[in-house]
Design a protein around this motif. Structure first.
Motif, PDB file in Angstrom:
ATOM      1  N   HIS A 120     -20.412 -28.469  22.542  1.00  0.00           N
ATOM      2  CA  HIS A 120     -20.020 -29.210  21.345  1.00  0.00           C
ATOM      3  C   HIS A 120     -20.874 -28.830  20.129  1.00  0.00           C
ATOM      4  O   HIS A 120     -20.465 -29.028  18.997  1.00  0.00           O
ATOM      5  CB  HIS A 120     -20.092 -30.721  21.603  1.00  0.00           C
ATOM      6  N   ARG A 178     -17.048 -26.748  11.375  1.00  0.00           N
ATOM      7  CA  ARG A 178     -16.230 -25.974  10.442  1.00  0.00           C
ATOM      8  C   ARG A 178     -17.085 -24.934   9.747  1.00  0.00           C
ATOM      9  O   ARG A 178     -18.227 -25.182   9.388  1.00  0.00           O
ATOM     10  CB  ARG A 178     -15.623 -26.906   9.408  1.00  0.00           C
ATOM     11  N   ASN A 215     -19.052 -26.578  17.774  1.00  0.00           N
ATOM     12  CA  ASN A 215     -17.816 -27.134  17.237  1.00  0.00           C
ATOM     13  C   ASN A 215     -18.075 -27.669  15.827  1.00  0.00           C
ATOM     14  O   ASN A 215     -18.375 -28.842  15.636  1.00  0.00           O
ATOM     15  CB  ASN A 215     -17.300 -28.246  18.156  1.00  0.00           C
ATOM     16  N   ALA A 245     -17.384 -20.650  13.516  1.00  0.00           N
ATOM     17  CA  ALA A 245     -18.586 -21.220  14.111  1.00  0.00           C
ATOM     18  C   ALA A 245     -19.343 -20.198  14.951  1.00  0.00           C
ATOM     19  O   ALA A 245     -20.576 -20.136  14.895  1.00  0.00           O
ATOM     20  CB  ALA A 245     -18.227 -22.444  14.946  1.00  0.00           C
ATOM     21  N   ASP A 246     -18.640 -19.387  15.728  1.00  0.00           N
ATOM     22  CA  ASP A 246     -19.316 -18.378  16.550  1.00  0.00           C
ATOM     23  C   ASP A 246     -20.103 -17.393  15.685  1.00  0.00           C
ATOM     24  O   ASP A 246     -21.231 -17.033  16.001  1.00  0.00           O
ATOM     25  CB  ASP A 246     -18.329 -17.611  17.421  1.00  0.00           C
TER      26      ASP A 246
END
Length: 57
Positions: free
Chosen positions: A29, A34, A32, A39-40
């Motif tokens: 999480h 924006r 997770n 995000a990665d």
């Protein structure tokens, strides 16, 4: 990483291994959020900065 260093193997920590660890230990999480680039991507940029691996980019 410490196990490898103890055997004389100097390896840089891997973001993919870190990400796998997050998922395996119920911390997924944290990835997770924006982000304009994703995000990665942002998490990997942070990881590279923390471990002095920006030279890879």
């Amino acid at each position: 990483m410490a196990r490898h260093a103890a055997r004389g193997e100097a390896r840089a920590p891997s973001f993919s291994a870190f990400k796998s660890w997050l998922f395996k230990n119920d911390y997924a999480h944290y990835l997770n959020f924006r982000s304009r680039m994703g995000a990665d991507y942002d998490a990997e940029m942070w990881f590279d900065g923390e471990f002095g691996q920006n030279w890879r980019r």
